[in-house]
Design an enzyme around this catalytic site. Structure first.
Site, PDB file in Angstrom:
ATOM      1  CB  SER A 167      -0.852   0.034   1.271  1.00 25.06           C
ATOM      2  OG  SER A 167      -0.049   0.348   2.395  1.00 25.06           O
ATOM      3  CG  ASP A 168       1.402   5.910  -1.157  1.00 24.58           C
ATOM      4  OD1 ASP A 168       2.314   6.019  -0.320  1.00 24.58           O
ATOM      5  OD2 ASP A 168       1.248   6.694  -2.102  1.00 24.58           O
ATOM      6  CB  CYS A 169       3.045   5.397   3.795  1.00 23.28           C
ATOM      7  SG  CYS A 169       4.474   4.433   3.246  1.00 23.28           S
TER       8      CYS A 169
END
Ligand SMILES: *[C@@H]1O[C@H](CO)[C@@H](O)[C@H](O)[C@H]1NC(C)=O
Ligand SMILES: *[C@@H]1O[C@H](CO)[C@@H](O)[C@H](O)[C@H]1NC(C)=O
Ligand SMILES: *[C@@H]1O[C@H](CO)[C@@H](O)[C@H](O)[C@H]1NC(C)=O
Ligand SMILES: *[C@@H]1O[C@H](CO)[C@@H](O)[C@H](O)[C@H]1NC(C)=O
Ligand SMILES: *[C@@H]1O[C@H](CO)[C@@H](O)[C@H](O)[C@H]1NC(C)=O
Ligand SMILES: *[C@@H]1O[C@H](CO)[C@@H](O)[C@H](O)[C@H]1NC(C)=O
Ligand SMILES: *[C@@H]1O[C@H](CO)[C@@H](O)[C@H](O)[C@H]1NC(C)=O
Ligand SMILES: *[C@@H]1O[C@H](CO)[C@@H](O)[C@H](O)[C@H]1NC(C)=O
Ligand SMILES: *[C@@H]1O[C@H](CO)[C@@H](O)[C@H](O)[C@H]1NC(C)=O
Ligand SMILES: *[C@@H]1O[C@H](CO)[C@@H](O)[C@H](O)[C@H]1NC(C)=O
Length: 798
Positions: A316-318
């Site tokens: 995932s993006d953060c």
């Protein structure tokens, strides 16, 4: 059968990697393999490490390098309890002490050099900096695939060296390969520009540079192919709104047609996975047609893992899961629901704490199978095995301090900047400046002493900056005046800059943007130079004694029509953000030590473009009912400040097509049907307008050879951009599209022959509104450069 063959290959490679062999067990002994004085990294399956922590390594089959990776990771995952498993699903993987599995930080970044943005990598007294290449948009402008790959190789060498020293990770979440759909987008600097094919080609080369271990590029079993470091293509998908007039990526729901998805947004990712064999893809923050990208089964499991066959993990993006819950409020989600949905969709690793915190409950509440977790963990551990995290990777053991910021690497950073710099204007051949004829130089403007601005975002600490001021000072007596800063809120410092220009033999103005104007979480609202910069430039140009050279630092295009049309400004260079050696590279070009050959990877639109359509409108094609123009050179037909692919040289080239296939006959079988295609009103439609490419089994190529002649007086590099144009008359398709490019060096007065080979389907196909990939019949056009030469290519469906 296939498995047996691949195992054999695996062993033959493996045995040359591992130092000692003992009854089928090939393991390294020590945690500190001390070939270079200061190594400090853990090899998980090191017998002495196990005995030091009171365990017997023979008890752990996952450390048995005689077994294939899938068996080893299954053994490892099967040993974990549910509580232990979920603690491995975040970027800060906790490890499992009772199994001898150490913790691991997954998050490192290496967009244009090893960066300390991710917590997995840091600088200190041992490694104070790493080579900081130009931000990607400038390197992209070189249109030189071997340069892109070589930079990847150097970055991974520095990353491995830092890993050996205990300062870096093995998994790097780079590159950013989102297509720049709109000139306002704040992250253009991180990307290779607006063309999906060029972006994909960049991705393949950079990823291979980072990942490929020499000699194993064509490994038979891609699930055990060794990795130098692991790379990650991001942000998947249709991510290109950061923060524009209050609309941000954490809330944005991109409305995207399947046509745009296939043709533009997914294309670079498909190339990255299929042709780059990347070992990770990152899903983005935004929603696509209502569904958060990281929870979309169709996009993750079905497409990346299914259709494209990713060998690696999806991250995932953060804090994407938190964004899903608190930003998108998707289905009124809770952390438990979001975690379950994302796992089921195929997201393997969470950059964040939601997976570790909520998946145990999700399983206990019956919302997701443990099997989903197991599958994700296996993807993660296979990547770590391929990296040598478990068994070591002795071919890299000798890398250390001497391999970071070496003179050779710093020179490559300078080379990248030189190759990318674009000559936009050169009235009366003012450039290059003859350094023998000048004594006094005025070096003025907000970027005249640029340092950190040259390395942009996702940077590390550079080895050493060479600012424009440093570099130009070597060529004469320099008078430096800042004029104003990038935001240029007032005119108070313009006068001293004018004074400097009045007395100098040549004036170089360094203007443009920086991260205070275009950045992550910061989109632009206009395409102008900020504040009083335009006024500053005009006033200095007005009074200069010598010729005026304008150097623009920016990622996105800027409306500099004022400078293009101002006869007092003789030359304009675009230097992107030129990296730690930027000043020197610009001086190399200005004084003729290097003949510029870069080309714009983006359309530079006139300022009023942004008044015609909102950043949030996703379609690439014009929307006539709303008066929206098209986007990118493929669909925008209005005037430009400078077009995509533009760039001059100090010499001139001409092209001659030596041999070219002029027609392709494709015989349709009984079961292959003609497909209709929409033609513009009044245009003649062929009897068999097109055929579905998926229906065709035979492959057809076309090729041609072009002779590039350098007809000017200087050696130089020429970028040959090859476009295809569909038969005229077809409604709402691209005007043209890049199908290939090569950069070739040609000595003055000499010629070089360059051969191109294209796959007919990939190069002539069009995605129609149904999202089918169709091959239109009729007369296609192949065009080199900006229609420097064109020739027809007839497709007959018979
Ligand atoms: C591993 O340890 C054994 C016994 O201590 C030693 O003989 C051998 O040289 C070591 N191998 C390496 C690669 O350090
Ligand atoms: C090696 O790593 C350990 C643990 O991370 C750290 O305490 C130590 O300072 C490192 N040594 C060197 C030489 O970097
Ligand atoms: C480790 O386990 C193996 C296999 O069970 C056994 O042969 C060996 O003696 C053990 N070593 C130690 C130091 O206990
Ligand atoms: C392309 O880049 C390589 C570096 O990888 C460089 O050696 C070569 O000269 C470049 N080609 C041209 C034509 O500039
Ligand atoms: C996740 O768990 C940690 C440790 O229990 C806690 O400190 C943190 O607040 C939790 N975060 C969220 C978003 O649940
Ligand atoms: C140029 O920038 C550097 C680094 O920020 C700074 O140390 C130096 O003083 C500046 N030079 C001038 C002349 O302002
Ligand atoms: C004028 O702009 C400069 C930056 O270019 C700034 O440092 C200065 O404070 C400004 N002066 C006034 C009076 O606003
Ligand atoms: C270029 O040179 C010609 C002839 O000397 C002159 O008339 C013209 O104004 C010059 N153009 C520019 C843009 O300097
Ligand atoms: C350019 O595109 C606009 C928007 O679709 C269209 O209305 C116009 O006719 C086009 N102009 C030309 C010259 O093709
Ligand atoms: C290219 O330039 C050469 C030398 O000036 C000339 O003879 C030739 O006709 C030119 N070719 C084309 C295609 O323009």
């Amino acid at each position: 059968m296939a498995t047996i063959v691949s195992l054999l290959v695996y062993f033959s490679i493996a045995s040359s990697f591992f130092v000692s062999s003992n009854a089928g067990r090939k393991l390294l002994n020590s945690t500190s393999v001390s070939t270079n004085g200061a190594t400090n990294f853990t090899i998980v399956c090191d017998p002495s490490r196990y005995s030091n922590i009171g365990l017997n390594i023979s008890d752990f089959a996952f450390c048995d390098s005689a077994l294939p990776y899938d068996a080893r990771v299954k053994d490892l995952v099967d040993r974990m309890t549910l509580a232990e498993k979920v603690q491995q699903l975040g970027n800060k993987a906790a490890g499992v002490p009772r199994l001898g599995l150490p913790k691991y930080e997954w998050w490192s970044e290496a967009l244009h050099g090893v960066s300390n943005v991710g917590p997995g990598t840091y600088f200190d007294d041992v490694v104070p900096g790493a080579t900081s290449f130009p931000p990607v948009i400038l390197t992209a402008a070189s249109f030189n695939e071997s340069l892109w790959k070589e930079i990847g190789q150097v970055v991974s060498t520095e990353a491995r060296a830092m890993y050996n020293l205990g300062k870096g990770g093995l998994t790097y979440w780079s590159p950013n390969i989102n297509v720049v759909r709109d000139p306002r987008w704040g992250r253009a600097t991180e990307t290779p520009g607006e063309d999906p094919y060029v972006v994909g080609a960049y991705a393949i080369n950079y990823v291979r540079g980072l990942q490929d271990v020499k000699g194993t590029e064509n490994f038979a079993d891609l699930n055990s192919r060794p990795l130098k470091v692991s790379s990650c293509c991001k942000h998947y998908a249709a991510y290109d709104v950061d923060n524009w007039l209050g609309v941000d990526r954490y809330h944005f729901d991109a409305q995207v047609t399947e046509q745009d998805m296939s043709e533009t947004f997914l294309k670079p990712f498909e190339m990255c996975v299929k042709d780059g064999d990347v070992s990770s893809v990152m899903c983005s923050y935004n929603r696509i047609n209502g569904i958060p990208a990281c929870a979309d089964t169709k996009l993750l499991k079905d497409t990346i893992r299914g259709e494209w066959d990713l060998h690696g993990y999806i991250v995932s993006d953060c804090d994407s899961l938190e964004v899903m819950v608190n930003g998108h409020k998707w289905l009124g989600d809770t952390g438990v629901e979001a975690s379950a949905q994302a796992l089921k969709a195929g997201m393997d690793l969470d950059c964040g704490v939601y997976y570790p915190n909520f998946t145990e409950s999700a399983v206990k509440q019956g919302k997701v199978k443990v099997k989903e977790i197991d599958n994700s963990l296996k993807q993660l551990y296979v990547v770590l095995m391929r990296l040598g995290f478990f068994d070591g990777n002795p071919i890299y053991n000798s890398l250390g301090k001497k391999d970071v910021c070496s003179q050779e690497h710093i020179e490559l950073a300078r080379e990248a900047a030189k190759e990318g710099i674009v000559l936009l204007k050169n009235a009366n051949e003012t450039l290059p400046v003859n350094s023998y004829k000048i004594k006094k130089l005025a070096v003025v403007g907000p970027h005249a002493n640029a340092t950190t601005a040259m390395i942009g975002n996702y940077a590390g600490i550079p080895c050493k900056f060479i600012s424009p001021l440093d570099a130009f000072s070597k060529y004469g007596e320099v008078k430096y005046e800042v004029g104003c800063d990038v935001k240029c809120p007032n005119e108070s410092l313009i006068f001293p800059a004018m004074q400097a220009a009045k007395e100098a033999d040549v004036t170089i103005i360094f203007a443009g943007l920086d991260l205070s104007v275009e950045a992550e979480s910061l989109d632009r609202t206009d395409l102008l130079l900020p504040g009083y910069q335009t006024q500053f430039i005009n006033q200095v140009a007005q009074v200069s004694k010598g010729p005026v050279i304008l150097v623009i630092l920016s990622a996105g295009g800027v409306d500099i029509n004022f400078a293009k049309n101002n006869d007092n400004i003789k030359a304009i260079l675009w230097a992107g953000y030129p990296g730690e050696q930027g000043g020197r590279a610009i001086a190399d070009v200005v004084f003729g030590h290097y003949n510029p050959g870069g080309r714009l990877p983006l359309t530079w639109y006139p300022a009023d473009y942004v008044d015609m359509l909102p950043l949030t409108s996703m379609p690439l094609r014009p929307i006539d009912s709303l008066g929206y123009p098209g986007r990118t050179y493929k669909f925008y037909n209005g005037s430009t400040v400078y077009p995509f692919g533009y760039g001059l040289s100090y010499t001139k080239f001409n092209y001659t097509i030596l041999s070219a296939k002029r027609s392709v006959d494709i015989k349709l079988e009984k079961t292959q049907h003609c497909r209709d295609l929409e033609y513009k009103q009044g245009e003649k439609k062929p009897a068999c307008p097109s055929v579905l490419i998926d229906d065709l089994d035979c492959q057809y190529d076309f090729e041609f050879e072009v002779e590039v002649r350098n007809v000017g007086g200087r050696d130089g590099g020429e970028v040959i951009l090859v476009y295809s144009k569909p038969p005229s008359g077809i409604a709402s398709t691209h005007a043209k599209q890049v199908i290939g490019f090569q950069r070739v060096f040609v000595e003055a007065g000499k010629t070089e022959k360059v051969k191109f080979v294209f796959n007919v389907y990939k190069s002539l196909g069009i995605i129609d509104y149904t999202a089918y990939n169709l091959l239109p019949s009729g007369s296609h056009t192949i065009s080199l450069g900006d229609d420097l030469v064109t020739f027809p290519l007839q497709v007959n469906l018979v």
